[in-house]
Design an enzyme around this catalytic site. Structure first.
Site, PDB file in Angstrom:
ATOM      1  N   CYS A   1       0.831  -1.204   0.000  1.00  0.00           N
ATOM      2  CA  CYS A   1       0.000   0.000   0.000  1.00  0.00           C
ATOM      3  C   CYS A   1       0.867   1.256   0.000  1.00  0.00           C
ATOM      4  O   CYS A   1       1.998   1.237   0.486  1.00  0.00           O
ATOM      5  CB  CYS A   1      -0.884   0.011   1.227  1.00  0.00           C
ATOM      6  SG  CYS A   1      -1.870  -1.463   1.394  1.00  0.00           S
TER       7      CYS A   1
ATOM      8  N   ARG B   1       4.786   0.117  -6.355  1.00  0.00           N
ATOM      9  CA  ARG B   1       4.811  -0.679  -5.123  1.00  0.00           C
ATOM     10  C   ARG B   1       3.823  -1.838  -5.177  1.00  0.00           C
ATOM     11  O   ARG B   1       3.900  -2.751  -4.374  1.00  0.00           O
ATOM     12  CB  ARG B   1       4.451   0.214  -3.930  1.00  0.00           C
ATOM     13  CG  ARG B   1       5.441   1.318  -3.673  1.00  0.00           C
ATOM     14  CD  ARG B   1       4.942   2.244  -2.597  1.00  0.00           C
ATOM     15  NE  ARG B   1       4.806   1.559  -1.337  1.00  0.00           N
ATOM     16  CZ  ARG B   1       5.753   1.518  -0.404  1.00  0.00           C
ATOM     17  NH1 ARG B   1       6.877   2.150  -0.599  1.00  0.00           N
ATOM     18  NH2 ARG B   1       5.563   0.879   0.715  1.00  0.00           N
TER      19      ARG B   1
ATOM     20  N   TRP C   1      -3.204  -2.511  -1.516  1.00  0.00           N
ATOM     21  CA  TRP C   1      -2.888  -3.885  -1.942  1.00  0.00           C
ATOM     22  C   TRP C   1      -3.673  -4.763  -0.998  1.00  0.00           C
ATOM     23  O   TRP C   1      -3.386  -4.827   0.192  1.00  0.00           O
ATOM     24  CB  TRP C   1      -1.381  -4.100  -1.829  1.00  0.00           C
ATOM     25  CG  TRP C   1      -0.886  -5.379  -2.392  1.00  0.00           C
ATOM     26  CD1 TRP C   1      -0.579  -5.633  -3.706  1.00  0.00           C
ATOM     27  CD2 TRP C   1      -0.599  -6.591  -1.680  1.00  0.00           C
ATOM     28  NE1 TRP C   1      -0.124  -6.921  -3.840  1.00  0.00           N
ATOM     29  CE2 TRP C   1      -0.130  -7.534  -2.618  1.00  0.00           C
ATOM     30  CE3 TRP C   1      -0.691  -6.979  -0.349  1.00  0.00           C
ATOM     31  CZ2 TRP C   1       0.245  -8.825  -2.268  1.00  0.00           C
ATOM     32  CZ3 TRP C   1      -0.323  -8.271   0.006  1.00  0.00           C
ATOM     33  CH2 TRP C   1       0.139  -9.170  -0.943  1.00  0.00           C
TER      34      TRP C   1
ATOM     35  N   ASN D   1      -1.596   2.342   6.167  1.00  0.00           N
ATOM     36  CA  ASN D   1      -0.761   1.210   5.755  1.00  0.00           C
ATOM     37  C   ASN D   1      -0.479   0.394   7.005  1.00  0.00           C
ATOM     38  O   ASN D   1      -0.277   0.957   8.081  1.00  0.00           O
ATOM     39  CB  ASN D   1       0.589   1.683   5.194  1.00  0.00           C
ATOM     40  CG  ASN D   1       0.472   2.201   3.785  1.00  0.00           C
ATOM     41  OD1 ASN D   1      -0.603   2.183   3.198  1.00  0.00           O
ATOM     42  ND2 ASN D   1       1.586   2.674   3.256  1.00  0.00           N
ATOM     43  N   GLY D   2      -0.400  -0.919   6.841  1.00  0.00           N
ATOM     44  CA  GLY D   2      -0.101  -1.770   7.992  1.00  0.00           C
ATOM     45  C   GLY D   2      -1.283  -2.673   8.298  1.00  0.00           C
ATOM     46  O   GLY D   2      -2.203  -2.813   7.476  1.00  0.00           O
TER      47      GLY D   2
ATOM     48  N   GLU E   1      18.036 -16.900  -8.950  1.00  0.00           N
ATOM     49  CA  GLU E   1      17.623 -15.538  -9.276  1.00  0.00           C
ATOM     50  C   GLU E   1      17.057 -15.470 -10.703  1.00  0.00           C
ATOM     51  O   GLU E   1      16.072 -14.784 -10.953  1.00  0.00           O
ATOM     52  CB  GLU E   1      18.817 -14.578  -9.089  1.00  0.00           C
ATOM     53  CG  GLU E   1      18.570 -13.134  -9.449  1.00  0.00           C
ATOM     54  CD  GLU E   1      17.424 -12.464  -8.689  1.00  0.00           C
ATOM     55  OE1 GLU E   1      16.920 -13.019  -7.712  1.00  0.00           O
ATOM     56  OE2 GLU E   1      17.015 -11.371  -9.129  1.00  0.00           O
TER      57      GLU E   1
ATOM     58  N   LYS F   1      13.316 -14.184 -11.584  1.00  0.00           N
ATOM     59  CA  LYS F   1      13.035 -13.091 -12.527  1.00  0.00           C
ATOM     60  C   LYS F   1      12.010 -13.536 -13.548  1.00  0.00           C
ATOM     61  O   LYS F   1      11.060 -12.825 -13.836  1.00  0.00           O
ATOM     62  CB  LYS F   1      14.304 -12.652 -13.292  1.00  0.00           C
ATOM     63  CG  LYS F   1      15.286 -11.794 -12.551  1.00  0.00           C
ATOM     64  CD  LYS F   1      14.808 -10.401 -12.220  1.00  0.00           C
ATOM     65  CE  LYS F   1      14.069 -10.329 -10.935  1.00  0.00           C
ATOM     66  NZ  LYS F   1      14.750 -10.378  -9.671  1.00  0.00           N
TER      67      LYS F   1
ATOM     68  N   GLU G   1       8.349 -14.156 -11.982  1.00  0.00           N
ATOM     69  CA  GLU G   1       7.583 -13.016 -11.467  1.00  0.00           C
ATOM     70  C   GLU G   1       7.077 -12.082 -12.551  1.00  0.00           C
ATOM     71  O   GLU G   1       6.025 -11.488 -12.401  1.00  0.00           O
ATOM     72  CB  GLU G   1       8.334 -12.259 -10.369  1.00  0.00           C
ATOM     73  CG  GLU G   1       9.555 -11.507 -10.796  1.00  0.00           C
ATOM     74  CD  GLU G   1      10.233 -10.795  -9.613  1.00  0.00           C
ATOM     75  OE1 GLU G   1       9.555 -10.406  -8.667  1.00  0.00           O
ATOM     76  OE2 GLU G   1      11.460 -10.623  -9.675  1.00  0.00           O
TER      77      GLU G   1
ATOM     78  N   HIS H   1      17.344 -35.703  -8.630  1.00  0.00           N
ATOM     79  CA  HIS H   1      16.653 -36.133  -7.412  1.00  0.00           C
ATOM     80  C   HIS H   1      15.161 -35.820  -7.475  1.00  0.00           C
ATOM     81  O   HIS H   1      14.508 -35.737  -6.438  1.00  0.00           O
ATOM     82  CB  HIS H   1      17.301 -35.477  -6.190  1.00  0.00           C
ATOM     83  CG  HIS H   1      18.731 -35.898  -6.016  1.00  0.00           C
ATOM     84  ND1 HIS H   1      19.083 -37.110  -5.477  1.00  0.00           N
ATOM     85  CD2 HIS H   1      19.881 -35.289  -6.380  1.00  0.00           C
ATOM     86  CE1 HIS H   1      20.404 -37.218  -5.481  1.00  0.00           C
ATOM     87  NE2 HIS H   1      20.908 -36.129  -6.029  1.00  0.00           N
TER      88      HIS H   1
ATOM     89  N   LYS I   1       6.230  -4.136  -4.568  1.00  0.00           N
ATOM     90  CA  LYS I   1       7.669  -3.852  -4.587  1.00  0.00           C
ATOM     91  C   LYS I   1       8.282  -4.098  -3.222  1.00  0.00           C
ATOM     92  O   LYS I   1       9.395  -4.592  -3.101  1.00  0.00           O
ATOM     93  CB  LYS I   1       7.897  -2.401  -5.036  1.00  0.00           C
ATOM     94  CG  LYS I   1       9.362  -1.988  -5.081  1.00  0.00           C
ATOM     95  CD  LYS I   1      10.106  -2.706  -6.174  1.00  0.00           C
ATOM     96  CE  LYS I   1      11.571  -2.372  -6.215  1.00  0.00           C
ATOM     97  NZ  LYS I   1      12.355  -3.393  -6.953  1.00  0.00           N
TER      98      LYS I   1
HETATM   99  O1  M6R Z   1      13.240  -4.644  -0.532  1.00  0.00           O
HETATM  100  P1  M6R Z   1      13.806  -6.003  -0.327  1.00  0.00           P
HETATM  101  O2  M6R Z   1      15.109  -6.195  -1.027  1.00  0.00           O
HETATM  102  O3  M6R Z   1      13.889  -6.395   1.113  1.00  0.00           O
HETATM  103  O4  M6R Z   1      12.771  -6.997  -1.003  1.00  0.00           O
HETATM  104  C1  M6R Z   1      12.916  -8.379  -0.910  1.00  0.00           C
HETATM  105  C2  M6R Z   1      12.052  -9.079  -1.912  1.00  0.00           C
HETATM  106  O5  M6R Z   1      10.704  -8.795  -1.683  1.00  0.00           O
HETATM  107  C3  M6R Z   1      12.406  -8.699  -3.357  1.00  0.00           C
HETATM  108  O6  M6R Z   1      13.747  -8.917  -3.627  1.00  0.00           O
HETATM  109  C4  M6R Z   1      11.557  -9.504  -4.353  1.00  0.00           C
HETATM  110  O7  M6R Z   1      11.895 -10.850  -4.296  1.00  0.00           O
HETATM  111  C5  M6R Z   1      11.710  -8.931  -5.765  1.00  0.00           C
HETATM  112  N1  M6R Z   1      10.422  -8.710  -6.340  1.00  0.00           N
HETATM  113  C6  M6R Z   1      12.390  -9.832  -6.705  1.00  0.00           C
HETATM  114  O8  M6R Z   1      12.537  -9.276  -7.966  1.00  0.00           O
END
Ligand code: M6R
Length: 612
Positions: A2, A27, A78, A104-105, A485, A489, A492, A508, A607
Site C-alpha cells: 500500500c 509498489r 494492496w 498502511n499496515g 535468481e 526473474k 515473477e 533427485h 515492490k
Molecule cells: O526490498 P527487499 O530487497 O527487502 O525486497 C525483498 C524481496 O521482496 C524482493 O527482492 C523480491 O523478491 C523482488 N520482487 C524480486 O525481484
C-alpha cells in the site's frame, strides 16, 4: 504494497495526490482513492483498478471540493482484508463522514475493536481492518484531532502509517507511524506526506522520516512532532539525494528495461571510492569495525528475502571462500521465528533494497536482541532497516521502480564482494590477491556492458521460448544462487513456471518434469564443477528438453550440442555472477515482453513487502 500520500499547501491537492499515487504505482496495488477537504466538507473518490482510471474519475467529478481543495490524502491499496473493491479502498470515512483516514499496515485486534464499536451503535461498512481505526478515532474525538488519534492508537495492536483529517478542524493533518514508513516533505508553503520518498521528490528534497510511535500534527502554522503518547520528540530534516528524473522511465518502454541498462552506472556508484588498490582491500566506512574487531568475527549470518536473499547467497560463498569465515544465509522470515543461536562474535548482515521488508526488519531486531553485531545493506536511504542497524553500506543503486529487482541485485552482490574482500584481508588473503580481486570488481561495469550489447541476440532467443509454460535454471557453486535468481526473474514477470535448482539436484526429482517444451537454462560458465553441470545439461537434452547454455567467452565449445548459447565475459567465479545474472534478466524481460505481460507491475506482487 500500500502507498500513502498527503498534502497541505497552496496548490490543488487532488492533482498532487493523484500524481503522487502514480509515482507509488510500482509498489503494487489493486485499488486507489483520494479524499479532499474544502469549505468544511470532505469528498472522497475511490476506484478499484488503475490510477489512470482514478484520475479520469477525479477529473470528471463535478465536486467543487476536489477542484478547490488544498488539503487531502490519498492511498493505493494492496488487498489484505477483503477484496479490491470501492468500499474496501482507502481513504476510509467514519460513519458520520466527518473523518477521513488512509492507513498502511495491519490492525491485529480489529475484530475486537469492531465489536466494541458495534456495541456503541457504530457499524463498519467495509471488510478492512483499517476502517475500524478511523471509526475509533471519530469515537474518541472530543474536539481535538491529535488527542483522538493518540487515544485510538493506544488502543490498537498492530502496525500503522496513517494520515487523518477531519472537517471539524480544516487545515490540520495528523500523521503517525509504527512499523510502516512515513516521510514528511517540507516544501515552500506546503507539506507533503508519503509512505515512500519517490512520491514527493518532484516537490521537495527536505524531509523528515518519522520513527515508530511518532505523531506529527501539520497545521497552517507549521508542524509539531511528538510521540503517540504525547511526549515531545525532535526529528532532523534530512536532504533526499535522489534525482526526480531517476524515477521516470525516460525513453525506455519499462522501468525494468531502464534499470537493467543502468547497471554499469549503478555498479560504478556502488563501488566508487570503496576500493583501495594499494592495500588490496575495500573501504566500507559504514562497517566501522577495526581490522582487529573484524578478525574477531566468527560467523557471518546473512538475512534477506527474495532477490536480496539470493545476493546474500553469493556473499556467503565469497566470504567463506575468500575470508575463510563461516557464513550462512537464511530466509529472514525463518530466522525471526526459529530462535537462532547467535553469539556476540556473529555479524548479522540484513540485505534489503527497500529497507522496509517486514521479515528482514524483524530479523534485524531479533539479531540485535541477541547481541549480534548487525549491519544493513540497503538501497533506500533513511529506510527503517538502514536506521535501525545504524551500521552498514548503502547500495547507491538509485530508485528501483520495477517490481522485479535488477540493479539492486547487482549492486548488492558488488557490495557483498567488497565486504568479503574486506574480511579476507583481515585474515588470510595476501595483498596482491586482494589487489587483483579489487581490480576485477572495478571492471564489473564494463563486463555488464558486454552483456547488455547482446540484448538483441538474447531477445531473439527469448522469442523462441516465449510460449513455454515451464522452465528450469541450473547451476553450481557461485552460479547456483544465480540460477535461483534467473528463475525468480522469469516467473515473477512472465508467469512462466520457472524453478532454479542446483544442477546436481535435478536427478533427485525435477528431471521427471522435463519435456520437449520445457527449456533448461544451464549455467556453464567457468566455475569449478562446470563439466559436471555440462553433464547434467546433456541429461536434460537426452530427455528432449531444449537447453540454453550460458558459457564464458573463449569457451564456446562448452555449448556444443545445445540449442542456444549466450556468451558472457570470462572472469573469476565470484565476479561472473554479475554478468551472468544480467543475461538472465534480459532473457526474462524479453520472454515477458513477448507474452505481453505487464512487466513493471506484475500481478499480485508488491515492490516492498511490509507485512508478514
Ligand atoms: O526490498 P527487499 O530487497 O527487502 O525486497 C525483498 C524481496 O521482496 C524482493 O527482492 C523480491 O523478491 C523482488 N520482487 C524480486 O525481484
Amino acid at each position: 504494497m500500500c502507498g500513502i500520500v498527503g498534502y497541505f499547501g497552496k496548490r490543488k491537492a487532488s492533482d498532487i495526490l493523484v500524481d503522487g499515487l502514480r509515482r507509488l504505482e510500482y509498489r503494487g496495488y489493486d485499488s486507489a482513492g483520494i479524499a479532499c477537504l474544502f469549505d468544511g466538507r470532505i469528498d472522497v473518490v475511490k476506484n478499484p483498478g488503475k490510477i489512470k482510471d482514478l484520475r479520469l474519475k477525479v477529473d470528471s467529478a463535478a465536486s467543487p471540493i476536489l477542484k478547490e481543495s488544498i488539503q487531502g490524502i490519498g492511498h493505493t491499496r494492496w488487498a489484505t482484508h477483503g477484496p479490491p473493491n470501492e468500499v474496501n479502498a482507502h481513504p476510509h470515512l467514519d460513519a458520520s463522514g466527518h473523518f477521513a483516514m488512509v492507513h498502511n499496515g495491519i490492525i491485529e485486534n480489529y475484530k475486537d475493536i469492531r465489536s466494541g464499536l458495534a456495541k456503541e451503535g457504530i457499524e463498519c461498512i467495509s471488510d478492512t481492518d483499517s476502517e475500524t481505526l478511523v471509526q475509533l478515532i471519530a469515537f474518541c474525538y472530543k474536539g481535538n484531532l491529535e488527542d483522538a488519534v493518540s487515544e485510538a492508537l493506544q488502543r490498537i495492536k498492530g502496525t500503522y502509517g496513517i494520515v487523518v483529517m477531519t472537517d471539524h478542524e480544516p487545515g490540520k493533518l495528523v500523521v503517525a507511524r509504527c512499523g510502516s514508513p512515513i516521510v514528511i516533505g517540507i516544501g515552500r508553503n506546503e507539506t507533503l506526506i508519503a509512505s515512500d520518498a519517490s512520491a514527493i521528490i518532484p516537490h521537495t528534497r527536505d524531509a523528515i522520516y518519522l520513527e515508530d510511535f511518532d505523531m506529527a500534527v501539520i497545521t497552517p502554522d507549521g508542524m509539531e512532532i511528538c510521540s503517540v503518547d504525547r511526549a515531545p520528540v525532535s526529528r532532523e530534516v534530512t536532504a533526499m539525494d535522489w534525482d526526480a528524473a531517476a524515477a521516470e522511465k525516460g525513453e525506455y518502454k519499462h522501468f525494468m528495461l531502464k534499470e537493467m541498462f543502468e547497471q554499469p552506472q549503478s555498479i560504478r556508484n556502488a563501488i566508487r571510492g570503496r576500493l583501495d588498490y594499494e592495500m588490496g582491500t575495500a573501504v566500507l566506512s559504514g562497517l566501522d569495525f577495526s581490522a582487529r574487531d573484524a578478525a574477531q568475527i566468527n560467523r557471518v549470518l546473512v538475512v534477506g528475502c527474495g532477490t536480496s536473499m539470493h545476493a546474500g547467497m553469493v556473499g556467503e560463498y565469497a566470504i567463506e571462500e575468500m575470508a575463510g569465515v563461516n557464513a550462512e544465509v537464511e530466509q529472514a522470515a525463518e530466522f525471526r521465528y526459529r530462535n537462532p543461536l547467535i553469539t556476540p562474535s556473529d555479524l548479522v548482515v540484513a540485505i534489503s533494497q527497500s529497507g522496509e521488508t517486514a521479515d528482514t526488519l524483524a530479523a534485524v531486531r531479533e539479531a540485535k536482541q541477541k547481541g549480534a553485531l548487525v549491519a544493513g545493506l540497503c538501497n533506500v536511504v533513511g529506510s527503517t532497516i538502514a536506521r535501525e542497524t545504524g551500521r552498514g553500506v548503502y547500495l547507491h543503486a538509485g530508485p528501483e521502480i520495477g517490481v522485479a529487482s535488477t540493479k539492486a541485485f547487482t549492486c548488492q552482490v558488488s557490495v557483498m564482494l567488497m565486504m568479503a574482500l574486506k574480511l579476507a584481508r583481515t585474515r588470510r588473503m595476501p595483498g596482491h590477491e586482494g589487489t587483483e580481486f579489487a581490480r576485477w570488481i572495478q571492471r564489473l561495469p564494463e563486463l555488464v556492458e558486454e552483456v547488455l550489447k547482446q540484448n538483441d541476440a538474447i531477445k531473439a532467443i527469448a522469442q523462441k521460448y516465449a510460449k513455454c509454460e515451464h522452465a528450469f535454471f541450473i547451476g553450481r557453486g557461485y552460479l547456483f544462487p544465480v540460477a535461483l535468481e534467473g528463475a525468480l526473474k522469469l516467473k515473477e514477470i512472465s508467469y512462466v513456471h520457472a524453478e532454479g535448482y542446483h544442477a546436481a539436484e535435478l536427478k533427485h526429482g525435477p528431471i521427471a518434469l522435463l519435456q520437449e517444451d520445457t527449456p533448461v537454462i544451464a549455467l556453464l560458465n567457468n566455475v569449478p564443477g562446470k563439466e559436471k553441470t555440462q553433464g547434467n545439461a546433456e541429461e536434460c537434452k537426452a530427455r528432449k528438453a531444449p537447453v540454453i547454455a550460458v558459457v564464458s567467452a573463449g569457451d564456446e565449445g562448452a555449448a556444443e550440442g545445445f540449442d542456444d548459447v549466450i556468451v558472457v565475459p570470462d572472469c573469476p567465479p565470484a565476479i561472473t555472477t554479475i554478468p551472468t545474472v544480467v543475461a538472465l534478466q534480459l532473457l526474462a524481460y524479453h520472454i515477458a515482453a513477448a507474452r505481453g505481460c505487464e512487466i513493471d507491475q506484475p500481478r499480485n506482487l508488491a515492490k516492498s513487502v511490509t507485512v508478514e
